[in-house]
Design a protein around this motif. Structure first.
Motif, PDB file in Angstrom:
ATOM      1  N   UNK A 192      14.288  63.954  14.917  1.00  0.00           N
ATOM      2  CA  UNK A 192      15.443  64.860  14.853  1.00  0.00           C
ATOM      3  C   UNK A 192      16.598  64.329  15.698  1.00  0.00           C
ATOM      4  N   UNK A 193      17.790  64.749  15.341  1.00  0.00           N
ATOM      5  CA  UNK A 193      18.990  64.161  15.934  1.00  0.00           C
ATOM      6  C   UNK A 193      19.014  64.182  17.454  1.00  0.00           C
ATOM      7  N   UNK A 194      18.691  65.313  18.067  1.00  0.00           N
ATOM      8  CA  UNK A 194      18.931  65.462  19.498  1.00  0.00           C
ATOM      9  C   UNK A 194      17.674  65.485  20.349  1.00  0.00           C
ATOM     10  N   UNK A 195      16.513  65.325  19.725  1.00  0.00           N
ATOM     11  CA  UNK A 195      15.289  65.331  20.513  1.00  0.00           C
ATOM     12  C   UNK A 195      15.180  64.058  21.347  1.00  0.00           C
ATOM     13  N   UNK A 196      14.891  64.248  22.646  1.00  0.00           N
ATOM     14  CA  UNK A 196      14.715  63.101  23.527  1.00  0.00           C
ATOM     15  C   UNK A 196      13.414  63.251  24.275  1.00  0.00           C
ATOM     16  N   UNK A 197      12.571  62.215  24.193  1.00  0.00           N
ATOM     17  CA  UNK A 197      11.301  62.227  24.897  1.00  0.00           C
ATOM     18  C   UNK A 197      11.409  61.489  26.204  1.00  0.00           C
ATOM     19  N   UNK A 198      10.288  61.373  26.867  1.00  0.00           N
ATOM     20  CA  UNK A 198      10.259  60.690  28.161  1.00  0.00           C
ATOM     21  C   UNK A 198       9.344  59.488  28.137  1.00  0.00           C
ATOM     22  N   UNK A 204       7.995  55.725  27.751  1.00  0.00           N
ATOM     23  CA  UNK A 204       8.527  54.378  27.924  1.00  0.00           C
ATOM     24  C   UNK A 204       9.341  54.256  29.190  1.00  0.00           C
ATOM     25  N   UNK A 205       9.373  53.087  29.743  1.00  0.00           N
ATOM     26  CA  UNK A 205      10.138  52.835  30.956  1.00  0.00           C
ATOM     27  C   UNK A 205      11.614  52.993  30.685  1.00  0.00           C
ATOM     28  N   UNK A 206      12.319  53.652  31.608  1.00  0.00           N
ATOM     29  CA  UNK A 206      13.773  53.850  31.495  1.00  0.00           C
ATOM     30  C   UNK A 206      14.159  54.484  30.176  1.00  0.00           C
ATOM     31  N   UNK A 207      13.297  55.316  29.607  1.00  0.00           N
ATOM     32  CA  UNK A 207      13.548  55.874  28.289  1.00  0.00           C
ATOM     33  C   UNK A 207      14.738  56.841  28.236  1.00  0.00           C
ATOM     34  N   UNK A 208      14.895  57.746  29.240  1.00  0.00           N
ATOM     35  CA  UNK A 208      16.006  58.693  29.122  1.00  0.00           C
ATOM     36  C   UNK A 208      17.360  58.019  28.969  1.00  0.00           C
ATOM     37  N   UNK A 209      17.652  56.986  29.786  1.00  0.00           N
ATOM     38  CA  UNK A 209      18.929  56.296  29.668  1.00  0.00           C
ATOM     39  C   UNK A 209      19.053  55.582  28.329  1.00  0.00           C
ATOM     40  N   UNK A 210      17.976  54.983  27.893  1.00  0.00           N
ATOM     41  CA  UNK A 210      17.970  54.267  26.615  1.00  0.00           C
ATOM     42  C   UNK A 210      18.253  55.223  25.467  1.00  0.00           C
ATOM     43  N   UNK A 211      17.666  56.420  25.549  1.00  0.00           N
ATOM     44  CA  UNK A 211      17.781  57.351  24.428  1.00  0.00           C
ATOM     45  C   UNK A 211      19.138  58.025  24.346  1.00  0.00           C
ATOM     46  N   UNK A 212      19.882  58.039  25.425  1.00  0.00           N
ATOM     47  CA  UNK A 212      21.203  58.674  25.367  1.00  0.00           C
ATOM     48  C   UNK A 212      22.057  58.037  24.290  1.00  0.00           C
ATOM     49  N   UNK A 213      21.987  56.714  24.164  1.00  0.00           N
ATOM     50  CA  UNK A 213      22.772  56.014  23.144  1.00  0.00           C
ATOM     51  C   UNK A 213      22.356  56.430  21.735  1.00  0.00           C
ATOM     52  N   UNK A 214      21.062  56.744  21.550  1.00  0.00           N
ATOM     53  CA  UNK A 214      20.569  56.972  20.191  1.00  0.00           C
ATOM     54  C   UNK A 214      20.887  58.349  19.643  1.00  0.00           C
ATOM     55  N   UNK A 215      21.302  59.293  20.482  1.00  0.00           N
ATOM     56  CA  UNK A 215      21.590  60.635  19.964  1.00  0.00           C
ATOM     57  C   UNK A 215      23.029  60.745  19.441  1.00  0.00           C
ATOM     58  N   UNK A 216      23.801  59.673  19.580  1.00  0.00           N
ATOM     59  CA  UNK A 216      25.146  59.629  19.001  1.00  0.00           C
ATOM     60  C   UNK A 216      25.046  59.098  17.574  1.00  0.00           C
ATOM     61  N   UNK A 217      25.374  59.913  16.598  1.00  0.00           N
ATOM     62  CA  UNK A 217      25.263  59.476  15.205  1.00  0.00           C
ATOM     63  C   UNK A 217      26.281  58.379  14.911  1.00  0.00           C
ATOM     64  N   UNK A 218      25.982  57.592  13.897  1.00  0.00           N
ATOM     65  CA  UNK A 218      26.909  56.549  13.472  1.00  0.00           C
ATOM     66  C   UNK A 218      27.350  56.700  12.036  1.00  0.00           C
ATOM     67  N   UNK A 219      26.688  57.611  11.286  1.00  0.00           N
ATOM     68  CA  UNK A 219      26.996  57.706   9.856  1.00  0.00           C
ATOM     69  C   UNK A 219      26.710  59.105   9.327  1.00  0.00           C
ATOM     70  N   UNK A 220      27.422  59.450   8.268  1.00  0.00           N
ATOM     71  CA  UNK A 220      27.199  60.695   7.516  1.00  0.00           C
ATOM     72  C   UNK A 220      27.112  60.311   6.043  1.00  0.00           C
ATOM     73  N   UNK A 221      26.090  60.799   5.367  1.00  0.00           N
ATOM     74  CA  UNK A 221      25.959  60.602   3.924  1.00  0.00           C
ATOM     75  C   UNK A 221      26.265  61.930   3.244  1.00  0.00           C
ATOM     76  N   UNK A 222      27.253  61.929   2.369  1.00  0.00           N
ATOM     77  CA  UNK A 222      27.630  63.138   1.636  1.00  0.00           C
ATOM     78  C   UNK A 222      27.186  63.011   0.186  1.00  0.00           C
ATOM     79  N   UNK A 223      26.412  63.990  -0.275  1.00  0.00           N
ATOM     80  CA  UNK A 223      26.032  64.083  -1.684  1.00  0.00           C
ATOM     81  C   UNK A 223      26.895  65.164  -2.318  1.00  0.00           C
TER      82      UNK A 223
END
Length: 853
Positions: free
Chosen positions: A655-661, A663-682
């Motif tokens: 899911x878009x905003x779920x962040x786990x803990x 892996x090493x240094x995971x919280x900082x790593x995951x901050x980048x991944x919750x920013x979307x880069x694309x939208x698909x419109x049907x």
């Protein structure tokens, strides 16, 4: 020199007397030389061109791979081409052999920054731009001077230094009309104020062949702009290194020294090299390779190298066929002038003079063809750029002929003139004057006939090779484009954007994503709004090792990797991905709910090969600190996300905003991944005017939320095959051109043979030979030459297939359908080429033929 000028004037007069021959020859040569010059333009620009900097021969790249963009773990073959920033600082400070050693961001792309001129200084709209982090000595390393203002210096890259940027010249020209007041003005880049201190020099696009960089930013700005900084993250490798060596530096010893420095730094700073026996083993093998850096970071050269070399070989074959064709034309023309040649020899002309004049005429003809070929090359390069780089609008590759291209065209014209003129010059100058003046010419069994037939056979064989290659590449492209990608591209568009660049904080993302879904659903015809980190076949991939709950931790050599992505509940419907088992995401899968994941079928096959039920299983990231915080709740159908030539990767969605803990240094790593880069419109209906509505919708949410890129889903998928499409289409074009040239050559030889055998044919018909037997006789002779060409061409084509196998998709062996099709095409062309003169021979009037004899 006077003799040469007289020969040139004589050649021009002779060519002017035979306009039909001259036009045909010039067009043939223009196509052959133009095709080669067009391909050479790309080869020169992509593979050979040096950066427009001071003394590029002294530039050295640390590394030889196109690794990108942020990598961790052990590199392939333990060879470093991508480095952590702090490792760069260590290498820079411990290698005095470099006058300067610069670093640059590896992964740059459209929309990597959003920039606008600040209010009060001629405020402008925010523009999605290409920004690149570079070290403070970047421009010093290249020895560049600014077009305006000043360039970046090391003090600009110091911690806590004022935020500055250097604008690219193309950006200054395109967006600001070379306005000098840009220097010193304030720009808002990713919601932060930067001072533009200068403009890069004209012609400098950056350190690699790619779209021009719009803004050069110091590495010290990365912690300010990034939601989670990786500037001092030691396991994160994300910068390229390029340096200028001091005079007399030997690269061998320097390479060994730098490899040792890399090992020392890794041993002191990266846990995976210190804590395990396997890591210690890999550390001993770790090294780097120094390569020439004059062409910059040549990632595109590596990507396109094999295709361009293949096209170069194909174009050379076409030129060879064209030369054989022109040689036949020149030979026929020389034989037609045999009486004139004999008279000149009888009057005292030497053979060397006749050979020189014939060669001069051939070279003059080739140079005229080469000049015409420049025009063909100019148009051809435009077509090649459209085919190969349709999405790259600002590449530093120009269709206009350059000095190296002009020199290449001149040189190849000179060479072809000598090649196709040598045999005719020799044969026509070695006739016997007395025999020629007596009119002896009934027999076709002479040296000229053998040379002509040999040239036709050569053309037929080479044409078959090109047709087979074109057929194989076309079938490969068809298989690539029509494979099952697992998605539905109809009535769908992909919008690329960057909330990160618009200044959104982590806590604002929930509201932003809700606004995006609501606003786009309000557009007429929109059915599904899919939000994701990235989309299928856009050239992006996130991945990490997987550890399944209840199983031992994967070993160092075990393939436990999987790709992953983030998505909202509507994303799967938006791209046409099907639910196989379990459930998809729902609105209840929020940032505070239990961690869930949806996996693809390839994931199930890889991690649950014994038929275990994946639903309810838990997994986490591979590593000693892993926690199993992802529960599998559903299985989706497979979708091609990455290289369509490779098997589908194991993949899971979160899911878009779920962040786990985990892996090493995971919280900082995951901050980048919750920013979307694309939208698909049907949507339903037509997409006419849809892009403008998308821009208005984004602007209504936030003026800084700019549209980075917009295209239909089908276009995004199709753009993955631009290189294959270019190669297949050009090979097919060259193959058809070769077929036409071979047919014309066969027609010319057959027509000449019929003309020489006119008395013989007249006698045969006077003695009762039927028209059909005459047609069969001539046609049989033509098809025999084509048949010999086929007999030679088929095994040659089978051997040559190995050189294009790397370009083929799902090629399991010899494609006999393609081979049969190419053979049939050549046989039909030979039949048509031979039938026309055969019918003319059958129309011979015996009385007229005998009277002329």
């Amino acid at each position: 020199m006077n003799q040469i000028m007289r020969d040139v004037r004589y050649s021009l007069r002779q060519l002017a007397k035979a306009p039909g021959f001259t036009i045909t020859a010039v067009l043939t040569l223009a196509l052959g030389i133009g095709a080669n010059a067009a391909i050479f333009t790309l080869v020169h620009a992509v593979l050979l061109r040096q950066l427009p900097v001071t003394d590029p021969s002294r530039l050295v790249r640390v590394g030889d791979r196109d690794d990108c963009c942020v990598n961790g773990g052990f590199p392939d073959e333990n060879k470093y081409s991508l480095f952590a920033y702090d490792m760069y600082v260590h290498l820079r400070d411990h290698t005095p052999e470099f006058e300067q050693l610069a670093a640059m961001q590896s992964g740059i792309g459209d929309g990597s920054v959003t920039a606008r001129r600040s209010s009060g200084e001629g405020s402008s709209a925010a523009i999605a731009s290409r920004g690149e982090y570079v070290s403070g000595n970047y421009f010093l390393t290249f020895g560049l001077a600014p077009a305006a203002g000043r360039l970046m210096i090391p003090s600009d890259d110091a911690p806590a230094a004022p935020l500055v940027a250097v604008m690219g010249y193309n950006t200054w020209q395109r967006d600001y009309n070379l306005d000098p007041s840009i220097v010193g003005s304030t720009f808002v880049i990713n919601a932060h104020p930067f001072t533009i201190v200068g403009v890069a020099p004209q012609g400098f696009f950056g350190d690699r062949l790619a779209d021009a960089t719009d803004y050069f930013l110091p590495f010290s700005a990365e912690p300010v702009l990034a939601p989670s900084s990786i500037l001092h993250n030691h396991p994160a490798n994300w910068v390229y290194l390029l340096g200028r060596t001091k005079e007399g530096t030997q690269l061998g010893p320097l390479q060994e020294k730098m490899s040792g420095e890399i090992r020392d730094w890794l041993n002191a700073n990266v846990e995976m090299y210190k804590k395990t026996e396997y890591g210690k083993q890999q550390l001993g093998k770790t090294h780097t390779v120094l390569t020439p850096g004059g062409t910059g970071i040549a990632n595109m050269a590596q990507e396109f190298s094999s295709g361009l070399h293949l096209l170069t070989g194909i174009a050379a074959l076409v030129l060879l066929i064209a030369c054989a064709n022109i040689a036949n034309l020149v030979l026929v023309r020389g034989l037609a002038r045999r009486s004139e040649t004999s008279i000149r020899m009888a009057l005292g002309a030497s053979r060397s003079t006749l050979i020189r004049q014939t060669l001069t005429e051939s070279i003059v003809l080739a140079l005229i063809g080469g000049a015409a070929g420049i025009g063909v090359a100019y148009a051809g390069v435009h077509a090649l750029l459209t085919l190969a780089f349709s999405n790259d609008k600002n590449l530093p590759i120009h269709a206009a002929p350059s000095i190296p291209v002009l020199a290449f065209a001149f040189g190849i014209s000179l060479l072809t003139g000598i090649i196709f003129g040598l045999a005719p010059a020799w044969i026509t100058s070695h006739g016997e004057p007395a025999e020629a003046l007596r009119g002896s010419g009934r027999s076709t069994k002479d040296g000229s006939s053998l040379v002509q037939r040999s040239l036709v056979i050569l053309q037929a064989a080479l044409s078959l090779v090109l047709l087979v290659g074109a057929g194989l590449l076309t079938r490969s492209l068809n298989r690539l484009e029509h494979q099952n990608f697992g998605i539905d591209t109809q009535h769908r568009v992909v919008i690329h954007l960057s909330p990160e660049n618009a200044g959104y904080k982590l806590e604002q993302l929930h509201g932003l994503y809700a606004d995006l879904e609501q606003k786009f659903h309000a557009l007429p015809g929109v059915e599904n709004v899919g939000l994701s980190l990235y989309t299928p076949l856009e050239g992006n991939n996130w991945g990490e090792g997987i550890n399944i709950a209840g199983r031992p931790e994967p070993g160092p050599n075990e393939n436990s990797g999987a790709s992953w992505n983030r998505a909202n509940p509507e994303y799967f419907e938006a791209i046409g991905q099907k639910l196989v088992r379990g459930r998809s995401f729902t609105d209840q899968d929020t940032e505070t709910s239990r961690g869930v994941a949806v996996v693809n079928q390839a994931f199930v096959k890889k991690f649950f090969p014994k038929g275990e039920d994946p639903i309810g299983q838990h997994f986490g990231s591979d590593g000693p600190k892993s926690t199993m915080d992802n529960e599998i709740v559903g299985v989706m159908s497979d979708v091609v996300y990455n290289n369509p030539k490779e098997p589908i990767r194991a993949m899971y969605m979160r899911p878009l905003l779920q962040r786990g803990a985990s892996g090493a240094a995971k919280p900082d790593y995951e901050i980048r991944t919750v920013y979307i880069g694309a939208i698909v419109l049907q949507f339903k209906g037509s997409d006419a005017g849809f892009e403008s509505r998308v821009r208005q919708t984004l602007s209504s949410i936030n003026p800084n939320l700019t549209l980075v890129h917009y295209e239909s889903f089908g276009e995004q998928v199709g753009n993955q095959f631009s290189q294959e499409r270019m190669i297949a289409r050009l090979t097919l074009l060259f193959g058809l051109l070769a077929l036409v040239l071979a047919a014309v050559g066969l027609y010319g030889v057959t027509s000449y043979t019929v003309a020489r055998r006119t008395p013989e044919i007249g006698i045969r018909m006077a003695l009762g030979a039927a028209r059909g037997s005459v047609v069969a006789m001539v046609l049989r002779d033509a098809l025999l030459q084509a048949g010999i060409g086929l007999a030679i061409g088929i095994p040659v084509a089978l051997v040559c297939v190995r050189f294009v196998k790397a370009q083929l998709y799902q090629a399991t062996g010899t494609d006999y359908t393609v081979l049969a099709g190419a053979t049939l095409a050549l046989a039909l062309a030979a039949t048509v080429a031979g039938l026309v003169p055969a019918r003319r021979a059958a129309s011979t009037d015996p009385v007229k033929a005998l009277r002329s004899e």
